[in-house]
Design an enzyme around this catalytic site. Sequence first.
Site, short mmCIF file in Angstrom:
data_model
loop_
_atom_site.label_atom_id
_atom_site.label_comp_id
_atom_site.label_asym_id
_atom_site.label_seq_id
_atom_site.Cartn_x
_atom_site.Cartn_y
_atom_site.Cartn_z
N LYS A 141 -41.16 -7.82 -10.84
CA LYS A 141 -40.81 -7.86 -11.73
C LYS A 141 -41.10 -9.38 -12.80
O LYS A 141 -41.49 -10.31 -12.07
CB LYS A 141 -39.15 -7.37 -11.73
CG LYS A 141 -38.54 -7.21 -12.86
CD LYS A 141 -38.29 -5.98 -12.52
CE LYS A 141 -37.65 -5.39 -14.41
NZ LYS A 141 -37.09 -3.99 -14.03
N ASP A 181 -38.85 -3.17 -19.68
CA ASP A 181 -37.01 -3.30 -19.54
C ASP A 181 -36.59 -3.00 -19.86
O ASP A 181 -37.29 -3.11 -21.64
CB ASP A 181 -37.30 -4.01 -18.18
CG ASP A 181 -36.12 -3.64 -17.09
OD1 ASP A 181 -36.43 -3.10 -16.75
OD2 ASP A 181 -34.93 -4.68 -17.49
P1 NDP Z 1 -33.39 -1.33 -23.94
O1 NDP Z 1 -33.42 -2.62 -24.00
O2 NDP Z 1 -34.02 -0.06 -24.06
O3 NDP Z 1 -31.32 -1.03 -23.36
C1 NDP Z 1 -30.57 -1.58 -22.71
C2 NDP Z 1 -29.10 -0.79 -23.56
O4 NDP Z 1 -27.89 -1.90 -23.41
C3 NDP Z 1 -28.91 -1.57 -25.03
O5 NDP Z 1 -28.03 -0.14 -26.10
C4 NDP Z 1 -28.39 -3.11 -24.39
O6 NDP Z 1 -27.24 -3.34 -25.59
C5 NDP Z 1 -27.64 -2.32 -23.94
N1 NDP Z 1 -26.82 -3.63 -22.92
C6 NDP Z 1 -28.17 -4.85 -22.32
N2 NDP Z 1 -26.76 -5.43 -21.76
C7 NDP Z 1 -25.48 -5.72 -22.31
C8 NDP Z 1 -24.96 -6.09 -21.51
N3 NDP Z 1 -24.90 -7.49 -21.11
N4 NDP Z 1 -23.55 -5.19 -22.36
C9 NDP Z 1 -24.30 -4.38 -22.36
N5 NDP Z 1 -24.66 -3.29 -23.15
C10 NDP Z 1 -25.79 -4.23 -22.58
O7 NDP Z 1 -33.11 -1.16 -22.28
P2 NDP Z 1 -33.66 -0.03 -21.04
O8 NDP Z 1 -32.46 0.89 -21.86
O9 NDP Z 1 -35.17 0.41 -20.91
O10 NDP Z 1 -32.92 -1.12 -19.72
C11 NDP Z 1 -31.42 -0.39 -19.65
C12 NDP Z 1 -31.73 -0.81 -17.61
O11 NDP Z 1 -32.40 0.51 -17.25
C13 NDP Z 1 -31.78 -1.76 -17.26
O12 NDP Z 1 -30.81 -2.06 -15.94
C14 NDP Z 1 -33.09 -2.13 -16.56
O13 NDP Z 1 -33.08 -2.76 -15.97
C15 NDP Z 1 -33.20 -0.25 -15.83
N6 NDP Z 1 -34.57 0.51 -15.91
C16 NDP Z 1 -35.33 0.69 -16.96
C17 NDP Z 1 -36.15 1.34 -16.69
C18 NDP Z 1 -37.50 1.84 -17.61
O14 NDP Z 1 -38.30 2.45 -17.81
N7 NDP Z 1 -37.09 0.88 -19.32
C19 NDP Z 1 -36.75 1.83 -15.44
C20 NDP Z 1 -35.63 1.82 -14.88
C21 NDP Z 1 -34.12 1.36 -14.82
P3 NDP Z 1 -28.26 -3.92 -27.41
O15 NDP Z 1 -28.97 -2.82 -28.55
O16 NDP Z 1 -26.79 -4.59 -28.36
O17 NDP Z 1 -29.07 -5.18 -26.63
O1 2IT Z 2 -36.78 -1.33 -13.23
C1 2IT Z 2 -37.93 -0.26 -13.53
O2 2IT Z 2 -38.16 0.56 -12.56
C2 2IT Z 2 -38.28 -0.30 -14.96
N1 2IT Z 2 -38.53 -0.81 -15.63
C3 2IT Z 2 -39.79 0.39 -15.13
C4 2IT Z 2 -40.74 -0.46 -13.79
C5 2IT Z 2 -41.98 0.29 -14.59
O3 2IT Z 2 -43.40 -0.22 -13.99
O4 2IT Z 2 -42.67 1.04 -15.14
#
Ligand code: NDP
Ligand code: 2IT
Length: 468
Positions: A141, A181
Amino acid sequence: MNSTTTSTTTAPRTKVSTFVDDFMAQVEERNPHELEFHQAVREVVSSLVVVLQKHPEYKKARILDRMIEPERVIQFRVPWMSDNGEVNVNRGIRVEFSSAIGPYKGGLRFHPSVNLSILKFLGFEQVFKNSLTTLPIGGGKGGSNFDPKGKSDNEVMRFCQSFMSELYRHIGPNTDVPAGDIGVGGREIGYLFGQYKRLSNEFTGAITGKGFNWGGSRIRPEATGYGVVYFAAAMLETRGESLEGKACLVSGAGNVAQYAVEKITELGGKAITLSDTSGCIHDPDGISPEKLKWVMNLKNKRRGRIEEYVEQFPTAEFTGADPTLQTNPLWAINADCAFPCATQNEINEKDAEHLLANGVYLVTEGANMPTTPEAVDLLLDARTLYGPGKAANAGGVAVSALEMAQNSMRLTWSREEVDQRLQEIMRSIHTACAEAAETYGTPGNYMNGANIAGFCKVADAMLDQGLV
Ligand code: NDP
Ligand code: 2IT
């Protein structure tokens, strides 16, 4: 419950907690102040006590002690210039945690809260998650405390180019393969890949989440959210139920939340909430495909705040984020299912009490470690269908691995083919977790199942490969 079961659960309990406490004391001493990392390790170690008792070979080879130490951590300076000519300096980090079963693989997070503890917890969890996907990927990561919010496209591009100017020498399609992420989506991946290609003079699959026209996989943007919902559907199936007619709470409004909402609706459920750092919206009529399209434009193009939703759709209500509150009002809304898809530790003990009091009996984690340990205990005690992130959100990294496979073959698969594979992978993760939980004496506990099944594959690979 028979007397044998009673005696085996009571007698070793003190021994078990002593082992975990002793182990954690060392982890805490060696990694001071890394609270998120401690939290992630404690959960895994607690699940693994029964495995170590059955497998002295893991203990002898000190597999666990080796697994909690990243193979390599790279930290670097990221200087970049604002549009107005100001000089900025951020910190870049890549944690290369484990290459036991494949190249390091995991996302990059750009958020002001990013620090070594957060990236180590994410990298550690990624090792188990990637092992569960059935695909040959190790865990890593990375990221930066850079905040893309409020920055122009040019500023984001200059930051990404500077970040990659150092990172490029550490990554590669057979070495370490970053992806997105929080704060790293299609735009950032494009800039990062462009700079990687320029510096390495190679067009390879060293990054995933690429645009479809330049090496990306179909369904990668959708994969995490879709996978989370496939996992929830598999859990419901064990009780003869489906998502049909279920009211669902979803937090976040980014990549994972958006496609979780899309799939919930497709499978007959009703997603009624979303949130971002400004607060949360509650739409009792449900977030229809048309409303979701509007949200996607708001968050992915205009980069606006979720509170604008209620101006557009006045039947919805907005509640502003209040940092002085001990709870998140989103988790106190009546529903059947909850999908935390924002960030770590977003459901605390009080929130879990609210969820249980308001009818929720399924919690499936789209985010990584969104539920605090105390809240997880409450959910498990209440026999909630609890799907931990490292199993439930593995669809994203799984399709990243499918992107790597397509890049290696210089081919692209159709949407249907990738979605089919994703569904099979999520089903197989569900089965692996359920079976491991059952084998090790905690049927229905997907947290233990995910930790155990994810661990064993990596541990066996480490035994095979000797002391490296
Ligand atoms: P994005 O940046 O696309 O979206 C994150 C969302 O969560 C935004 O709406 C953001 O609000 C909100 N957010 C982030 N931090 C906070 C906080 N401290 N308090 C309140 N709201 C918050 O990220 P992802 O959707 O990609 O990721 C979301 C979660 O999923 C994370 O935990 C990530 O690690 C996990 N994840 C992501 C994967 C991926 O493929 N993208 C894979 C597996 C897990 P704002 O718009 O105001 O910033
Ligand atoms: O938390 C996760 O699994 C991710 N942000 C996706 C990682 C990836 O390599 O696609």
